[in-house]
Design a protein around this motif. Structure first.
Motif, PDB file in Angstrom:
ATOM      1  N   PHE A 129       0.844  -1.203   0.000  1.00 31.85           N
ATOM      2  CA  PHE A 129       0.000   0.000   0.000  1.00 31.85           C
ATOM      3  C   PHE A 129       0.873   1.244   0.000  1.00 31.85           C
ATOM      4  N   SER A 130       0.640   2.130  -0.960  1.00 32.66           N
ATOM      5  CA  SER A 130       1.372   3.398  -0.948  1.00 32.66           C
ATOM      6  C   SER A 130       0.547   4.453  -1.661  1.00 32.66           C
ATOM      7  N   ILE A 131       0.527   5.651  -1.103  1.00 31.89           N
ATOM      8  CA  ILE A 131      -0.190   6.750  -1.741  1.00 31.89           C
ATOM      9  C   ILE A 131       0.609   7.186  -2.968  1.00 31.89           C
ATOM     10  N   MET A 132      -0.044   7.171  -4.123  1.00 30.85           N
ATOM     11  CA  MET A 132       0.647   7.497  -5.365  1.00 30.85           C
ATOM     12  C   MET A 132      -0.223   8.391  -6.242  1.00 30.85           C
ATOM     13  N   LEU A 133       0.399   9.382  -6.840  1.00 33.85           N
ATOM     14  CA  LEU A 133      -0.334  10.285  -7.734  1.00 33.85           C
ATOM     15  C   LEU A 133      -0.054   9.975  -9.197  1.00 33.85           C
TER      16      LEU A 133
END
Lengths: 176, 174
Positions: B93-97
């Motif tokens: 899980f990782s916040i990615m744009l």
């Protein structure tokens, strides 16, 4: 109705879990499929279709389930399908995998989901006009393959299963 | 078992078979095929209803597919949760744009990626409802029921997708 909502949620959790584990929520893998450099998405889809088909037709024979098939047309299926395909490549997710990607932390997929809502809303606005003009033009000759070929469904299931297995084996043999 | 749940990636055949079994369950327990795009129509209808309830109630498409939180809508909420659980267990899980593949081609341009995602999403939502289904509804659930329209739709999804992806990223096989 409430029970069905809970079931929908449980089925969705299972679906999202599987899509994420399969890598289908990964932008790079979906674009790789469309650039024909990675066949993960097609391998997942064909395996799902094969297993699903055998189970659904067996349960149908046993009278446990019914099919949900609707007809299509050149105006609806082909034009709509091509518009969808263009969106597929530009967004890099599909309606299911975008939700999965959002759950995995991909914020671009959240923007994509907002876009899909806007697109679905746009279709609802255009629907009366499209329904009069294009959606019903060039209807397909039959709803199902067995009807189209005048064959027993069981026979078509076996034939399709062999084609799917052959396709999966060919993809594997080519090293994807 | 735990090791299996924390694996970052499962074989596509295992995942596919799992989705196949899931479809047995949706037919058996919910009398429905698995499909993702209808939830977006319901959401659009709910937004429209909140803004102008009378006009929305008079729109033919929302009379056909009423704007409520139904099975399909909870399915999509579930997909978000299920993928979140899987990503957490995998430690991925990782916040990615901006996805790496996009960044390689166009740089780490958040605005451009957002514009692509929004425009692509609009086309996809329009096309999915136009064709009467998406990659799951037509591509898996429809083809496994031997629906003629679903085979044509799946072929068009990939034909359009392969062509436009080639226009965006170049055709690696040419």
């Amino acid at each position: 109705m409430q029970a069905q909502r809970v079931l929908g949620l449980i089925f969705g959790i299972t679906f999202g879990f599987l899509l994420q584990k399969g890598g289908a929520t990964d932008y790079g893998i979906i674009i790789g499929q469309l650039l024909l450099t990675d066949f993960t998405v097609v391998n997942i889809m064909l395996s799902a279709m094969l297993v699903g088909m055998i189970g659904v037709f067996t349960m149908k024979e046993l009278g446990l389930v019914r099919l949900h098939v609707r007809g299509g047309s050149w105006g609806a299926t082909v034009i709509g399908g091509l518009i969808f395909g263009a969106g597929f490549a530009i967004l890099g997710y599909c309606p299911g995998t975008a939700a999965g990607a959002a759950g995995s932390g991909s914020l671009d997929a959240v923007v994509g989901m907002i876009g899909i809502v806007l697109g679905a809303g746009l279709f609802a606005r255009l629907y009366p006009f499209l329904d009069r003009s294009i959606l019903n033009s060039g209807p397909f000759p039959a709803e199902t393959l067995p009807e189209m070929f005048g064959m027993k469904p069981g026979l078509v299931v076996v034939a399709v299963a062999l084609v799917v297995l052959g396709t999966l084996a060919t993809i594997a043999a080519l090293g994807f | 078992m735990i090791e299996w749940l924390t694996m970052a990636r499962w074989s596509p055949y295992i995942v596919g078979a799992g989705i196949g079994f899931l479809i047995w369950a949706t037919f058996l327990f919910s009398d429905r095929p698995l499909g993702a795009s209808m939830a977006y129509t319901r959401t659009a209808g709910m937004v429209e209803s909140a803004v102008s309830p009378e006009k929305t109630a008079s729109m033919p498409y929302y009379q056909k597919f009423s704007p409520t939180t139904d099975w399909n809508w909870f399915l999509i909420i579930g997909v978000v949760i299920g993928a979140f659980i899987s990503a957490l267990l995998s430690g991925t899980f990782s916040i990615m744009l901006v996805p790496p593949v996009f960044a390689e081609a166009f740089g780490l341009n958040t605005g451009l990626r957002a514009a692509f995602a929004l425009a692509g999403g609009i086309l996809m939502g329009l096309g999915a409802r136009w064709a009467g289904g998406c990659t799951s509804g037509h591509g898996i659930s429809g083809t496994l029921q031997l629906s003629v329209a679903s085979y044509v739709a799946a072929a068009c999804f990939f034909a359009g997708g392969i062509f436009v992806a080639g226009l965006i990223f170049g055709f690696p096989y040419m």
